[in-house]
Design a protein around this motif. Structure first.
Motif, mmCIF file in Angstrom:
data_model
loop_
_atom_site.group_PDB
_atom_site.id
_atom_site.type_symbol
_atom_site.label_atom_id
_atom_site.label_comp_id
_atom_site.label_asym_id
_atom_site.label_seq_id
_atom_site.Cartn_x
_atom_site.Cartn_y
_atom_site.Cartn_z
ATOM 1 N N THR A 1 0.637 -1.105 -0.227
ATOM 2 C CA THR A 1 0.131 0.230 -0.778
ATOM 3 C C THR A 1 0.741 1.041 0.175
ATOM 4 O OG1 THR A 1 -2.102 -0.574 1.091
ATOM 5 C CG2 THR A 1 -1.903 1.538 1.366
ATOM 6 N N LEU A 2 1.912 1.262 0.704
ATOM 7 C CA LEU A 2 2.687 1.958 0.962
ATOM 8 C C LEU A 2 3.408 2.642 -0.164
ATOM 9 C CD1 LEU A 2 4.590 1.797 4.349
ATOM 10 C CD2 LEU A 2 2.545 3.523 3.901
ATOM 11 N N TYR A 3 4.107 1.438 -1.499
ATOM 12 C CA TYR A 3 5.238 1.627 -2.723
ATOM 13 C C TYR A 3 3.551 2.139 -3.240
ATOM 14 C CZ TYR A 3 8.873 -0.653 -0.886
ATOM 15 O OH TYR A 3 10.340 -1.582 -0.635
ATOM 16 N N GLN A 4 2.530 1.776 -3.393
ATOM 17 C CA GLN A 4 1.177 2.307 -4.337
ATOM 18 C C GLN A 4 1.444 3.500 -3.908
ATOM 19 O OE1 GLN A 4 0.164 0.795 -6.963
ATOM 20 N NE2 GLN A 4 -0.926 2.633 -7.575
ATOM 21 N N GLU A 5 1.582 4.188 -3.144
ATOM 22 C CA GLU A 5 1.092 5.461 -2.686
ATOM 23 C C GLU A 5 1.815 6.531 -3.082
ATOM 24 O OE1 GLU A 5 0.366 6.443 1.598
ATOM 25 O OE2 GLU A 5 -1.438 4.943 1.672
ATOM 26 N N VAL A 6 3.726 5.949 -2.700
ATOM 27 C CA VAL A 6 4.054 6.306 -3.169
ATOM 28 C C VAL A 6 3.795 6.873 -4.619
ATOM 29 C CG1 VAL A 6 6.804 6.013 -3.836
ATOM 30 C CG2 VAL A 6 6.416 6.119 -1.353
ATOM 31 N N HIS B 1 30.238 11.699 5.771
ATOM 32 C CA HIS B 1 30.875 12.415 4.817
ATOM 33 C C HIS B 1 30.342 13.551 4.454
ATOM 34 C CE1 HIS B 1 30.811 11.395 0.619
ATOM 35 N NE2 HIS B 1 29.745 11.200 0.914
ATOM 36 N N LEU B 2 28.681 14.031 4.944
ATOM 37 C CA LEU B 2 28.046 14.700 4.240
ATOM 38 C C LEU B 2 28.629 15.741 4.568
ATOM 39 C CD1 LEU B 2 24.275 13.890 5.164
ATOM 40 C CD2 LEU B 2 24.960 13.821 2.824
ATOM 41 N N HIS B 3 29.347 15.795 6.212
ATOM 42 C CA HIS B 3 29.697 17.273 6.414
ATOM 43 C C HIS B 3 30.760 17.999 6.153
ATOM 44 C CE1 HIS B 3 28.251 18.613 10.554
ATOM 45 N NE2 HIS B 3 26.998 17.862 10.338
ATOM 46 N N ASP B 4 31.872 16.248 5.795
ATOM 47 C CA ASP B 4 33.376 16.749 4.847
ATOM 48 C C ASP B 4 33.316 16.658 3.552
ATOM 49 O OD1 ASP B 4 34.220 16.586 7.741
ATOM 50 O OD2 ASP B 4 35.369 14.480 7.617
ATOM 51 N N ASN B 5 32.908 16.059 2.871
ATOM 52 C CA ASN B 5 32.624 15.969 1.740
ATOM 53 C C ASN B 5 31.894 16.436 0.986
ATOM 54 O OD1 ASN B 5 35.130 13.904 1.816
ATOM 55 N ND2 ASN B 5 34.361 12.467 2.726
ATOM 56 N N ILE B 6 30.482 16.614 1.185
ATOM 57 C CA ILE B 6 29.516 17.414 0.942
ATOM 58 C C ILE B 6 29.226 18.661 0.708
ATOM 59 C CG2 ILE B 6 26.941 17.675 -0.077
ATOM 60 C CD1 ILE B 6 28.293 14.326 -0.664
ATOM 61 N N ARG B 7 29.444 20.111 -1.052
ATOM 62 C CA ARG B 7 29.655 20.242 -1.428
ATOM 63 C C ARG B 7 28.012 20.545 -1.997
ATOM 64 N NH1 ARG B 7 32.098 19.855 1.600
ATOM 65 N NH2 ARG B 7 35.183 20.137 2.730
ATOM 66 N N VAL B 8 28.364 21.814 -1.991
ATOM 67 C CA VAL B 8 26.587 22.908 -3.249
ATOM 68 C C VAL B 8 26.785 21.980 -4.632
ATOM 69 C CG1 VAL B 8 25.698 24.886 -3.603
ATOM 70 C CG2 VAL B 8 26.046 24.815 -1.371
ATOM 71 N N GLY B 9 26.725 21.862 -5.062
ATOM 72 C CA GLY B 9 26.574 21.238 -7.263
ATOM 73 C C GLY B 9 26.303 20.091 -6.731
ATOM 74 N N ASP B 10 26.823 19.086 -5.704
ATOM 75 C CA ASP B 10 26.892 18.122 -5.235
ATOM 76 C C ASP B 10 25.625 16.886 -5.492
ATOM 77 O OD1 ASP B 10 29.935 17.707 -5.156
ATOM 78 O OD2 ASP B 10 29.974 17.591 -3.550
ATOM 79 N N VAL B 11 25.658 15.910 -5.924
ATOM 80 C CA VAL B 11 24.291 15.614 -5.918
ATOM 81 C C VAL B 11 24.042 13.968 -4.647
ATOM 82 C CG1 VAL B 11 23.316 13.475 -6.956
ATOM 83 C CG2 VAL B 11 24.425 15.263 -8.392
ATOM 84 N N LEU B 12 23.006 13.865 -3.820
ATOM 85 C CA LEU B 12 23.197 13.216 -3.414
ATOM 86 C C LEU B 12 21.301 12.304 -3.684
ATOM 87 C CD1 LEU B 12 23.106 14.933 0.056
ATOM 88 C CD2 LEU B 12 24.385 13.119 -0.979
ATOM 89 N N ARG B 13 21.529 10.856 -3.671
ATOM 90 C CA ARG B 13 20.279 10.169 -4.094
ATOM 91 C C ARG B 13 19.705 10.175 -3.227
ATOM 92 N NH1 ARG B 13 20.966 7.316 -9.038
ATOM 93 N NH2 ARG B 13 20.193 6.293 -8.504
ATOM 94 N N ILE B 14 18.242 9.810 -3.105
ATOM 95 C CA ILE B 14 17.137 9.781 -1.682
ATOM 96 C C ILE B 14 16.339 8.653 -2.259
ATOM 97 C CG2 ILE B 14 17.929 11.788 -0.907
ATOM 98 C CD1 ILE B 14 15.550 13.537 -1.612
ATOM 99 N N SER B 15 15.761 8.467 -1.576
ATOM 100 C CA SER B 15 13.883 8.089 -1.692
ATOM 101 C C SER B 15 12.542 9.223 -1.523
ATOM 102 C CB SER B 15 13.729 6.427 -1.181
ATOM 103 O OG SER B 15 14.239 6.764 0.213
ATOM 104 N N ALA B 16 11.612 8.857 -1.713
ATOM 105 C CA ALA B 16 10.615 9.542 -1.923
ATOM 106 C C ALA B 16 10.707 9.854 0.380
ATOM 107 C CB ALA B 16 9.569 9.217 -2.487
#
Length: 385
Positions: A139-144, A230-245
């Motif tokens: 049901t949750l997958y269908q809503e997404v 990792h987020l604090h030390d390595n991620i900068r503006v313009g980088d990409v993060l993969r996320i789920s809904a």
């Protein structure tokens, strides 16, 4: 439907699970990763090392056995697990792998006491439990599928905000042409991190810290752990993060009762969006925020904004408490007074959660107390409700 014989056998094992459940689930995870190393990326390995994951699973197995004849009774309690599974893209096939290794772990730990009769009954019971989880998650997958995006999608980091010495907020915008999936304040996203020094992908859940605006997501991370570091030390503006809904059940109800939000440190994150929404709905809002050092309090600007919009903000700090800040911890009398006739939302460390829940139960019932746990869903007792 389970036979009465199976139900009787499974329920008879409840005392055994109370005694050996933790040992069984520890062995389960060891077997799972030995036989299926590809699944390591779905589990927080820090929690594995600290034994938190096996304790959480032991609680879940015990609850399932105790209520095997009325599984509908545990559906409210398993909502956090269902949402997390959806956010991690858990598939029905994975339940077969889990079942195989769980039954083998029961056999290994209990030895001769795990008779064929008991193992067969548990195999049947696990199939029933898995079917409930799979159906609810479908049901949750269908809503997404209908309202958001599927799987993990690359979002661009368009802004990074330093909230305190060890807390940063990250603003994410969707790929060109993709509508930003809606969410309810209090929900979270799962970040899929590819860290150069790590052999596996890591997944972590971060609460969304602003109400939905159709433009971007914002979450905050405290520099504590492999992914947040990792987020604090390595991620900068313009980088990409993969996320789920966005996922999660830690959301406002539809009433107009007062809202009390209790946060410990970074635990304030999901409460920020809840406060924003509640104020927009003209509900009375009280925020209690406890930190170690008031001079390094994260989200100070957001809290001041809420105060300007009519919220009552109560500050607590162990260090550097000034005239408008209570020195020390949140007291039970204040919690009890504010919890009366209110919906209470709590997020913070486990010890704080249990303390706040106990204090609030003196003024209200468990159904009006909502909490978000850091890490695996360990039990927080509401036995006095």
């Amino acid at each position: 439907m389970l036979s009465q014989e199976t139900i009787t056998i499974v329920k008879s094992t409840v005392p055994v699970l109370q005694e050996h459940g933790h040992a069984i689930t520890k062995r389960f995870y060891a077997r799972l990763f030995e036989n299926n190393p590809q699944l390591k990326n779905l589990f927080n390995q820090t929690n594995q090392k600290q034994d938190r994951q096996s304790m959480a699973l032991a609680n879940a197995v015990y609850a399932a056995a105790n209520y095997i004849d009325q599984l509908e009774a545990i559906i409210p309690a398993i909502q956090p697990i269902l949402h997390k599974h959806r956010s991690l893209q858990i598939t029905p096939e994975m339940y077969d792998i889990v079942g195989e290794n769980l039954l083998a772990a029961i056999k290994e730990v209990l030895g001769d006491a795990a008779t064929d009769e008991i193992i067969n009954a548990w195999a049947e019971a696990y199939g029933e439990i898995a079917s409930v989880f799979i159906a609810l998650e479908a049901t949750l997958y269908q809503e997404v599928k209908e309202n958001a995006f599927e799987g993990f999608v690359p979002f661009e980091v368009t802004e990074i905000i330093k909230e305190s010495n060890d807390v940063k907020s990250f603003v994410l915008t969707p790929p060109d042409g993709m509508r930003l999936a809606p969410y309810q304040p209090g929900q979270y996203i799962s970040v899929q991190a590819e860290i150069p020094t790590e052999e596996i992908l890591h997944h972590r859940q971060y609460s969304l810290s602003k109400a939905y605006d159709g433009v971007s997501y914002r979450f905050a991370a405290k520099k504590d752990g492999i992914v947040s570091t990792h987020l604090h030390d390595n991620i900068r503006v313009g980088d990409v993060l993969r996320i789920s809904a966005p996922a999660g059940h830690f959301v406002l109800d539809g009433s107009d009762s007062p809202v009390v939000l209790v946060g410990g440190g970074i635990g304030l994150t999901p409460l920020l969006s809840l406060a924003d929404q509640a104020l927009r709905l003209r509900r009375k809002v009280t925020v209690l925020h406890a930190v170690k050092d008031h001079a390094d309090r994260p989200f100070a600007e957001q809290l001041e904004d809420f105060a300007s919009r009519g919220a009552e903000i109560l500050y607590y700090a162990e260090q550097n408490a000034d005239a408008d800040v209570v020195s020390g911890y949140i007291d039970a009398a204040t919690l009890e007074r504010n919890a009366t006739d209110a919906e209470v939302f709590i997020c913070g460390p486990e010890a704080m959660l249990q303390y706040v829940v106990n204090a609030c139960l003196a003024a209200t019932t468990a159904e009006h107390i909502h909490y978000e746990v850091f890490g695996p869903s360990l039990a927080v007792s509401t036995a006095n409700a």
